[in-house]
Design a protein around this motif. Structure first.
Motif: not given
Length: 412
Positions: A268, A297, A329, A332, A361, A391-392, A395-396, A398-399
């Motif tokens: 990431r 990712v 991930e 994603d 996703r 959750e996906s 993650r996105t 945050a990334a």
């Protein structure tokens, strides 16, 4: 004396009549005949002041009317991540086609996100692999040769063009490059990053986005197979990219978008190499946006200097998953929406002023590309799937903001 006065008056009258007759001879008569000026067309001067012709109005004292102000122009871009036609994806496309006929149908996989793509003024994809010629073998192992029907889905999803420079671009050699571009041309899909000839490699890919001329350039860090001619696949070289961007501007482009295939798989955080190239491109004022792929990712969106850089948009369509090869991930992805706005009326200079995104996703049961916000709004969504999607989405979120807040979620 009286007789002298009478003669004087008569002389004056005759002189006046003579003057009138002379005027008629010169101007064609007081009636304004076909070959002469009408009386009202002739200005007269009295005491040094020019009067308007008879029958015309005096100049208005009202302020002059002006055209309404011209608003700055704008357009929207939608950019997405890697399209990777792996075995399971192709098998699903074959199953879809068996319902309607044909060999492969990737169209249903794009259905949930179609409106988000075709709704943009300009939509760009990243085609990771070559496209096979009709009737040729389809491959998805050590080397890739995706079904040419993938281009049908790209077209019907609403994309205007794709970047084609990737480490997989030369998997099928020069003929694979030609087959891919032939198919894209047949579908009227633009392409940047690979070329069939040295002459084509010099041609800048250009689009009209809401009337704004936009250039698209594309490059990759490397290729998996030896390339005999450099024009076949564009490799990342900051000086060459700068020269290409300047040429695109000189050719009339008012916005230049650069796609780069770079980074480290499943990482990431942008690598040092990514950050170095981004910093070098930030010194090139002709470049307006950099869009990255390859890490599979989602990576951050940030400003490097004044240059907006989307380091990686994740996978848009693939079968990479922890059950097969890769971290969870890798399913994603994101649709990045960018609004470009002119810096002032008719300046011809644009800035990327707004960044929003739609998290996506891949549903591996059908390999459908799912827009997460719309799916999560469904109260009937299965609880386990809801957890997976939440959750996906986290993650996105945050990334994308690893390097600071830049993009905001797009309202469904």
């Amino acid at each position: 004396m009286q007789q002298q006065n009478l003669l004087l008056v008569s002389g004056i009258v005759l002189t006046a009549v003579g003057a009138i007759l002379m005027a008629e001879a010169v101007f064609g008569g007081g009636g304004g005949g076909r070959d002469g000026l009408a009386t009202e067309d002739v200005q007269t001067t009295v005491a040094g002041v020019t009067a308007p012709p008879a029958g015309t109005s005096s100049p208005s004292t009202d302020p002059p009317t002006t055209d309404p102000p011209v608003a700055p122009r704008s357009f929207t871009l939608a950019a997405t991540g890697d399209l990777l036609a792996q075995d399971a994806v192709n098998e699903r496309a074959a199953t879809n086609a068996s319902i309607w006929g044909g060999d492969y149908d990737f169209g249903p996989m794009f259905d949930p996100v179609r409106s988000l793509i075709e709704g943009a003024d300009l939509a760009l994809c990243h085609l990771e692999t070559p496209l096979a010629r009709p009737g040729a073998d389809v491959l998805a192992g050590d080397v890739f040769n995706a079904p040419h029907e993938l281009a049908v889905a790209i077209e019907s999803a609403g994309y205007d063009g794709c970047s084609t420079a990737s480490n997989r671009a030369f998997d099928m050699g020069a003929d694979g490059v030609a087959a891919t571009l032939d198919e894209l041309d047949f579908r009227s899909i633009g392409h940047a990053g690979t070329a069939r000839s040295a002459e084509e490699a010099k041609t800048v890919t250009r689009y009209e986005a809401a009337g704004v001329p936009v250039a698209h350039l594309a490059y990759t860090y490397d290729v998996n197979e030896a390339v005999p001619e450099p024009y076949l696949v564009n490799l990342i070289d900051s000086a060459a990219i700068a020269a290409d961007a300047r040429a695109a501007r000189a050719g009339g482009a008012q916005v230049v978008i650069v796609s780069v295939h770079w980074g480290e798989n499943f990482t990431r955080d942008p690598t040092a190499a990514q950050q170095q190239v981004a910093a070098e491109l930030a010194e090139v004022p002709e470049i307006d946006l950099v869009v990255g792929h390859h890490a599979h990712v989602v990576q951050p969106v940030a400003r490097i200097g004044d240059l907006p850089v989307a380091f990686g948009l994740g996978n848009f369509l693939s079968d990479q998953h922890e059950a097969t090869c890769c971290p969870d991930e890798s399913q994603d992805g994101v649709i990045l929406h960018v609004r470009f706005v002119e810096t002032g009326p008719a300046t011809g200079e644009f800035t990327a002023s707004e960044f929003t995104y739609t998290p996506t996703r891949i549903d591996r049961s059908t390999h459908t590309i799912t827009a997460l916000d719309a799916a999560l709004a469904d109260p009937a969504l299965d609880d386990d799937v809801r957890t997976e999607y939440e959750e996906s989405r986290a993650r996105t979120d945050a990334a994308l903001n690893l390097l600071g807040p830049m993009a905001t979620p797009r309202t469904p």
